[in-house]
Motif scaffolding. Structure first.
Motif, PDB file in Angstrom:
ATOM      1  N   MET A 131       0.826  -1.179   0.000  1.00 62.05           N
ATOM      2  CA  MET A 131       0.000   0.000   0.000  1.00 62.05           C
ATOM      3  C   MET A 131       0.878   1.254   0.000  1.00 62.05           C
ATOM      4  O   MET A 131       0.523   2.237  -0.651  1.00 62.05           O
ATOM      5  N   ALA A 132       2.000   1.205   0.700  1.00 61.12           N
ATOM      6  CA  ALA A 132       2.910   2.346   0.708  1.00 61.12           C
ATOM      7  C   ALA A 132       3.371   2.664  -0.711  1.00 61.12           C
ATOM      8  O   ALA A 132       3.460   3.828  -1.103  1.00 61.12           O
ATOM      9  N   HIS A 133       3.620   1.613  -1.490  1.00 65.19           N
ATOM     10  CA  HIS A 133       4.040   1.798  -2.875  1.00 65.19           C
ATOM     11  C   HIS A 133       2.946   2.497  -3.676  1.00 65.19           C
ATOM     12  O   HIS A 133       3.216   3.413  -4.461  1.00 65.19           O
ATOM     13  N   HIS A 134       1.696   2.095  -3.459  1.00 65.80           N
ATOM     14  CA  HIS A 134       0.572   2.727  -4.163  1.00 65.80           C
ATOM     15  C   HIS A 134       0.436   4.202  -3.782  1.00 65.80           C
ATOM     16  O   HIS A 134       0.148   5.037  -4.646  1.00 65.80           O
ATOM     17  N   PHE A 135       0.651   4.520  -2.516  1.00 67.75           N
ATOM     18  CA  PHE A 135       0.574   5.917  -2.096  1.00 67.75           C
ATOM     19  C   PHE A 135       1.677   6.744  -2.758  1.00 67.75           C
ATOM     20  O   PHE A 135       1.446   7.879  -3.176  1.00 67.75           O
ATOM     21  N   CYS A 136       2.872   6.173  -2.877  1.00 65.35           N
ATOM     22  CA  CYS A 136       3.963   6.878  -3.564  1.00 65.35           C
ATOM     23  C   CYS A 136       3.612   7.088  -5.039  1.00 65.35           C
ATOM     24  O   CYS A 136       3.812   8.173  -5.582  1.00 65.35           O
ATOM     25  N   GLU A 137       3.083   6.052  -5.653  1.00 68.71           N
ATOM     26  CA  GLU A 137       2.711   6.140  -7.064  1.00 68.71           C
ATOM     27  C   GLU A 137       1.611   7.177  -7.279  1.00 68.71           C
ATOM     28  O   GLU A 137       1.678   7.981  -8.216  1.00 68.71           O
ATOM     29  N   LEU A 138       0.618   7.178  -6.412  1.00 72.24           N
ATOM     30  CA  LEU A 138      -0.443   8.183  -6.509  1.00 72.24           C
ATOM     31  C   LEU A 138       0.119   9.587  -6.369  1.00 72.24           C
ATOM     32  O   LEU A 138      -0.257  10.492  -7.133  1.00 72.24           O
ATOM     33  N   LEU A 139       1.002   9.791  -5.419  1.00 71.66           N
ATOM     34  CA  LEU A 139       1.590  11.113  -5.216  1.00 71.66           C
ATOM     35  C   LEU A 139       2.293  11.589  -6.482  1.00 71.66           C
ATOM     36  O   LEU A 139       2.051  12.702  -6.964  1.00 71.66           O
ATOM     37  N   VAL A 140       3.137  10.747  -7.044  1.00 74.74           N
ATOM     38  CA  VAL A 140       3.900  11.127  -8.236  1.00 74.74           C
ATOM     39  C   VAL A 140       2.960  11.406  -9.418  1.00 74.74           C
ATOM     40  O   VAL A 140       3.102  12.423 -10.112  1.00 74.74           O
ATOM     41  N   CYS A 141       2.005  10.525  -9.640  1.00 77.33           N
ATOM     42  CA  CYS A 141       1.076  10.704 -10.765  1.00 77.33           C
ATOM     43  C   CYS A 141       0.224  11.953 -10.604  1.00 77.33           C
ATOM     44  O   CYS A 141       0.024  12.706 -11.564  1.00 77.33           O
ATOM     45  N   LEU A 142      -0.269  12.180  -9.398  1.00 80.89           N
ATOM     46  CA  LEU A 142      -1.098  13.361  -9.165  1.00 80.89           C
ATOM     47  C   LEU A 142      -0.285  14.651  -9.230  1.00 80.89           C
ATOM     48  O   LEU A 142      -0.814  15.696  -9.646  1.00 80.89           O
ATOM     49  N   GLN A 143       0.989  14.593  -8.869  1.00 80.74           N
ATOM     50  CA  GLN A 143       1.847  15.774  -9.008  1.00 80.74           C
ATOM     51  C   GLN A 143       2.008  16.144 -10.482  1.00 80.74           C
ATOM     52  O   GLN A 143       1.982  17.325 -10.832  1.00 80.74           O
ATOM     53  N   VAL A 144       2.142  15.156 -11.332  1.00 79.46           N
ATOM     54  CA  VAL A 144       2.333  15.392 -12.768  1.00 79.46           C
ATOM     55  C   VAL A 144       1.159  16.163 -13.362  1.00 79.46           C
ATOM     56  O   VAL A 144       1.344  17.036 -14.207  1.00 79.46           O
ATOM     57  N   VAL A 145      -0.050  15.857 -12.893  1.00 77.98           N
ATOM     58  CA  VAL A 145      -1.231  16.525 -13.443  1.00 77.98           C
ATOM     59  C   VAL A 145      -1.701  17.695 -12.575  1.00 77.98           C
ATOM     60  O   VAL A 145      -2.781  18.237 -12.778  1.00 77.98           O
ATOM     61  N   GLY A 146      -0.896  18.065 -11.577  1.00 74.16           N
ATOM     62  CA  GLY A 146      -1.190  19.236 -10.775  1.00 74.16           C
ATOM     63  C   GLY A 146      -2.244  19.045  -9.701  1.00 74.16           C
ATOM     64  O   GLY A 146      -2.838  20.014  -9.239  1.00 74.16           O
ATOM     65  N   LEU A 147      -2.471  17.804  -9.283  1.00 78.29           N
ATOM     66  CA  LEU A 147      -3.491  17.545  -8.269  1.00 78.29           C
ATOM     67  C   LEU A 147      -2.909  17.167  -6.910  1.00 78.29           C
ATOM     68  O   LEU A 147      -3.652  16.733  -6.027  1.00 78.29           O
ATOM     69  N   ALA A 148      -1.603  17.325  -6.756  1.00 76.88           N
ATOM     70  CA  ALA A 148      -0.956  17.051  -5.467  1.00 76.88           C
ATOM     71  C   ALA A 148       0.139  18.076  -5.255  1.00 76.88           C
ATOM     72  O   ALA A 148       0.744  18.570  -6.206  1.00 76.88           O
ATOM     73  N   ASP A 149       0.372  18.387  -3.994  1.00 79.89           N
ATOM     74  CA  ASP A 149       1.508  19.270  -3.709  1.00 79.89           C
ATOM     75  C   ASP A 149       2.730  18.388  -3.427  1.00 79.89           C
ATOM     76  O   ASP A 149       2.747  17.216  -3.792  1.00 79.89           O
ATOM     77  N   ALA A 150       3.716  18.916  -2.761  1.00 77.01           N
ATOM     78  CA  ALA A 150       4.972  18.189  -2.560  1.00 77.01           C
ATOM     79  C   ALA A 150       4.813  16.917  -1.740  1.00 77.01           C
ATOM     80  O   ALA A 150       5.558  15.955  -1.928  1.00 77.01           O
ATOM     81  N   ASN A 151       3.826  16.905  -0.823  1.00 72.98           N
ATOM     82  CA  ASN A 151       3.721  15.727   0.042  1.00 72.98           C
ATOM     83  C   ASN A 151       2.295  15.337   0.414  1.00 72.98           C
ATOM     84  O   ASN A 151       2.100  14.571   1.355  1.00 72.98           O
ATOM     85  N   SER A 152       1.299  15.825  -0.308  1.00 74.11           N
ATOM     86  CA  SER A 152      -0.067  15.446   0.048  1.00 74.11           C
ATOM     87  C   SER A 152      -1.002  15.553  -1.144  1.00 74.11           C
ATOM     88  O   SER A 152      -0.709  16.236  -2.127  1.00 74.11           O
ATOM     89  N   PHE A 153      -2.136  14.857  -1.010  1.00 71.70           N
ATOM     90  CA  PHE A 153      -3.160  14.880  -2.048  1.00 71.70           C
ATOM     91  C   PHE A 153      -4.496  14.472  -1.440  1.00 71.70           C
ATOM     92  O   PHE A 153      -4.544  13.862  -0.376  1.00 71.70           O
ATOM     93  N   GLU A 154      -5.571  14.847  -2.131  1.00 79.57           N
ATOM     94  CA  GLU A 154      -6.915  14.476  -1.708  1.00 79.57           C
ATOM     95  C   GLU A 154      -7.097  12.979  -1.919  1.00 79.57           C
ATOM     96  O   GLU A 154      -6.745  12.450  -2.980  1.00 79.57           O
TER      97      GLU A 154
END
Length: 79
Positions: free
Chosen positions: A1-24
């Motif tokens: 699950m930690a891996h999925h959270f990292c992947e979500l963070l990176v992907c959402l950052q690319v499209v502008g939906l996450a900041d440096a360390n958090s996302f909805e």
């Protein structure tokens, strides 16, 4: 699950939906368990372990990763 959270963070950052360390993350634990194909009991235990290790904070539909590099190392995540 930690891996999925990292992947979500990176992907959402690319499209502008996450900041440096958090996302909805407007999902319940039940929704997350269903999406990952694991039991609610297991998801709860894993989330508690990640919280207890200060790897994530999940509050008010926002997932925060206090130390992104630490979580990436823990998850053996390589984008």
């Amino acid at each position: 699950m930690a891996h999925h959270f990292c992947e979500l963070l990176v992907c959402l950052q690319v499209v502008g939906l996450a900041d440096a360390n958090s996302f909805e993350l407007a999902l319940s634990q039940t929704d997350l368990a269903d999406a990952m194909g694991i039991s609610q009991v297991h998801i709860n235990r894993v989330l508690q372990a990640l919280r207890g290790s200060d790897l994530i904070v999940w509050s008010k539909h926002r997932l925060t990763i206090p130390d992104v590099e630490r979580l990436k190392a823990f998850a053996e995540f390589d984008p």
